[in-house]
Design an enzyme around this catalytic site. Sequence first.
Site, PDB file in Angstrom:
ATOM      1  N   ASP A 220       2.825   4.952  -5.503  1.00  0.00           N
ATOM      2  CA  ASP A 220       2.068   6.190  -5.306  1.00  0.00           C
ATOM      3  C   ASP A 220       2.948   7.387  -5.652  1.00  0.00           C
ATOM      4  OD1 ASP A 220       0.649   8.362  -4.495  1.00  0.00           O
ATOM      5  OD2 ASP A 220       0.246   7.645  -2.461  1.00  0.00           O
TER       6      ASP A 220
ATOM      7  N   HIS B 151      -7.478   9.974   3.929  1.00  0.00           N
ATOM      8  CA  HIS B 151      -7.058   8.962   4.909  1.00  0.00           C
ATOM      9  C   HIS B 151      -7.393   9.382   6.346  1.00  0.00           C
ATOM     10  CE1 HIS B 151      -4.401   7.869   1.452  1.00  0.00           C
ATOM     11  NE2 HIS B 151      -4.887   6.698   1.785  1.00  0.00           N
TER      12      HIS B 151
ATOM     13  N   GLU C   2      -1.513   5.969  -9.056  1.00  0.00           N
ATOM     14  CA  GLU C   2      -2.469   6.959  -8.528  1.00  0.00           C
ATOM     15  C   GLU C   2      -2.333   8.288  -9.242  1.00  0.00           C
ATOM     16  OE1 GLU C   2      -3.113   7.162  -4.302  1.00  0.00           O
ATOM     17  OE2 GLU C   2      -3.786   9.240  -4.383  1.00  0.00           O
TER      18      GLU C   2
ATOM     19  N   ASP D 263      -8.780   0.939   6.427  1.00  0.00           N
ATOM     20  CA  ASP D 263      -7.813   0.725   7.501  1.00  0.00           C
ATOM     21  C   ASP D 263      -8.326   1.331   8.807  1.00  0.00           C
ATOM     22  OD1 ASP D 263      -5.607   0.293   9.061  1.00  0.00           O
ATOM     23  OD2 ASP D 263      -4.242   1.555   7.935  1.00  0.00           O
TER      24      ASP D 263
ATOM     25  N   ASP E 234       0.853  -1.193   0.000  1.00  0.00           N
ATOM     26  CA  ASP E 234       0.000   0.000   0.000  1.00  0.00           C
ATOM     27  C   ASP E 234       0.893   1.250   0.000  1.00  0.00           C
ATOM     28  OD1 ASP E 234      -2.419   1.380   0.219  1.00  0.00           O
ATOM     29  OD2 ASP E 234      -2.430   1.292   2.420  1.00  0.00           O
TER      30      ASP E 234
HETATM   31  P1  13P Z   1      -8.840   4.862   5.669  1.00  0.00           P
HETATM   32  O1  13P Z   1      -7.933   5.680   6.518  1.00  0.00           O
HETATM   33  O2  13P Z   1     -10.067   5.620   5.280  1.00  0.00           O
HETATM   34  O3  13P Z   1      -9.187   3.549   6.285  1.00  0.00           O
HETATM   35  O4  13P Z   1      -8.071   4.553   4.288  1.00  0.00           O
HETATM   36  C1  13P Z   1      -7.152   3.506   4.201  1.00  0.00           C
HETATM   37  C2  13P Z   1      -6.369   3.529   2.934  1.00  0.00           C
HETATM   38  O5  13P Z   1      -6.671   4.207   1.976  1.00  0.00           O
HETATM   39  C3  13P Z   1      -5.184   2.667   2.883  1.00  0.00           C
HETATM   40  O6  13P Z   1      -4.459   2.846   1.703  1.00  0.00           O
HETATM   41  O1  G3H Z   2      -3.173   4.700   3.554  1.00  0.00           O
HETATM   42  C1  G3H Z   2      -2.672   4.569   4.644  1.00  0.00           C
HETATM   43  C2  G3H Z   2      -2.960   3.402   5.484  1.00  0.00           C
HETATM   44  O2  G3H Z   2      -4.048   3.660   6.336  1.00  0.00           O
HETATM   45  C3  G3H Z   2      -1.739   2.953   6.209  1.00  0.00           C
HETATM   46  O3  G3H Z   2      -1.431   3.799   7.242  1.00  0.00           O
HETATM   47  O4  G3H Z   2       0.986   4.379   6.970  1.00  0.00           O
HETATM   48  O5  G3H Z   2      -0.158   4.516   9.212  1.00  0.00           O
HETATM   49  O6  G3H Z   2       0.343   2.284   8.164  1.00  0.00           O
HETATM   50  P1  G3H Z   2       0.043   3.751   7.940  1.00  0.00           P
HETATM   51 ZN    ZN Z   3      -4.502   4.834   0.946  1.00  0.00          ZN
END
Ligand code: 13P
Ligand code: G3H
Ligand code: ZN
Length: 335
Positions: free
Chosen positions: A116, A190, A146, A279, A94
């Site tokens: 990304d 996010h 993206e 997430d 991710d």
């Molecule tokens: P949320 O913070 O809305 O759960 O989004 C998660 C996300 O886009 C991870 O790539």
């Molecule tokens: O897009 C972001 C995800 O929610 C991951 O978050 O970088 O805190 O692990 P993180």
């Molecule tokens: Zn994301």
Amino acid sequence: MVSYKELGLVNTRKMFAKAVDGGYAIPAFNFNNMEQMQAIIMAAVETKSPVILQVSKGARNYANQTLLRYMAQGAVEYAKELGCAHPEIVLHLDHGDSFELCKSCIDMGFSSVMIDGSALPYDENVALTRKVVDYAHQYDVTVEGELGVLAGVEEEVSAAESHYTKPEEVIDFVTKTGVDSLAISIGTSHGAYKFTPEQCTVDPQTGRLVPPPLAFDVLEAIEKKLPGFPIVLHGSSSVPQDEVDTINKYGGALKAAVGIPEEQLRKAAKSAVCKINIDSDSRLAMTAAIRKALAEKPAEFDPRKYLGPARDSMKKLYIHKIVNVLGSNDKLENA
Ligand code: 13P
Ligand code: G3H
Ligand code: ZN
């Protein structure tokens, strides 16, 4: 070099084609620890859903990249043990932010990566994404790119302002990069604070904040330019208010946390949006359950006594998302 195929994982190609055709979306749930992974797999098996296990750069730093990869391999075997003969599990990076990070994940057995480059100037985003695609496709690993910028501030993902994806750029981007799917920006962001109170209206009956709608006109314009092409929605947590209330009741301090209404995600899932990233909702469910368990049993110090309820609560959340929001239940090719 480990091929994801040896680990029993799959890439996203077929999964996305079926989801776009079928008008549903594949859940992409982030995981950082064993309880999240168990809850995701239990939910996917019980609902007979394909699933994407997402690992962020932050998750790799927190949990160790090697352990996470073995956990994903374990997830395949765990799903089989739970009765799913042919699980469809993707291990996805991710928000990869460099070629080196993407390459490292591909070499370790990831079946899908996101590069990304959305914060870069357009031509640099194209060049970086193309480089990752050229490497990934040699190993049949799928790539998400993206275009457009999501607002939000998190450890590894930050931008002060959102910029919607420009529909006039998408054909050129997809053609030049060769990506397998495209993450777009249509008003999600996010984290648990997706909108300021000033951006919202107040529901007179509940007193809750109601966020502005997503830019479905932008999504439609993108779909017209790229018919049938897999679109990805990040920042798709709904920030369940009952979880926020539980957290606050047991000592938390989440003020004015607002997410994307599930009704809008349902609508998106029926379109070319075939991957929905969640997430924060899992973090909220976990935190609420742990706070409640610790508050109700202050003498308890066995982590299983609070991580267990947290795992149950996340599993319930994942099942709800799969069945009632994304519609990916009963979509395994060979259940
Ligand atoms: P949320 O913070 O809305 O759960 O989004 C998660 C996300 O886009 C991870 O790539
Ligand atoms: O897009 C972001 C995800 O929610 C991951 O978050 O970088 O805190 O692990 P993180
Ligand atoms: Zn994301």
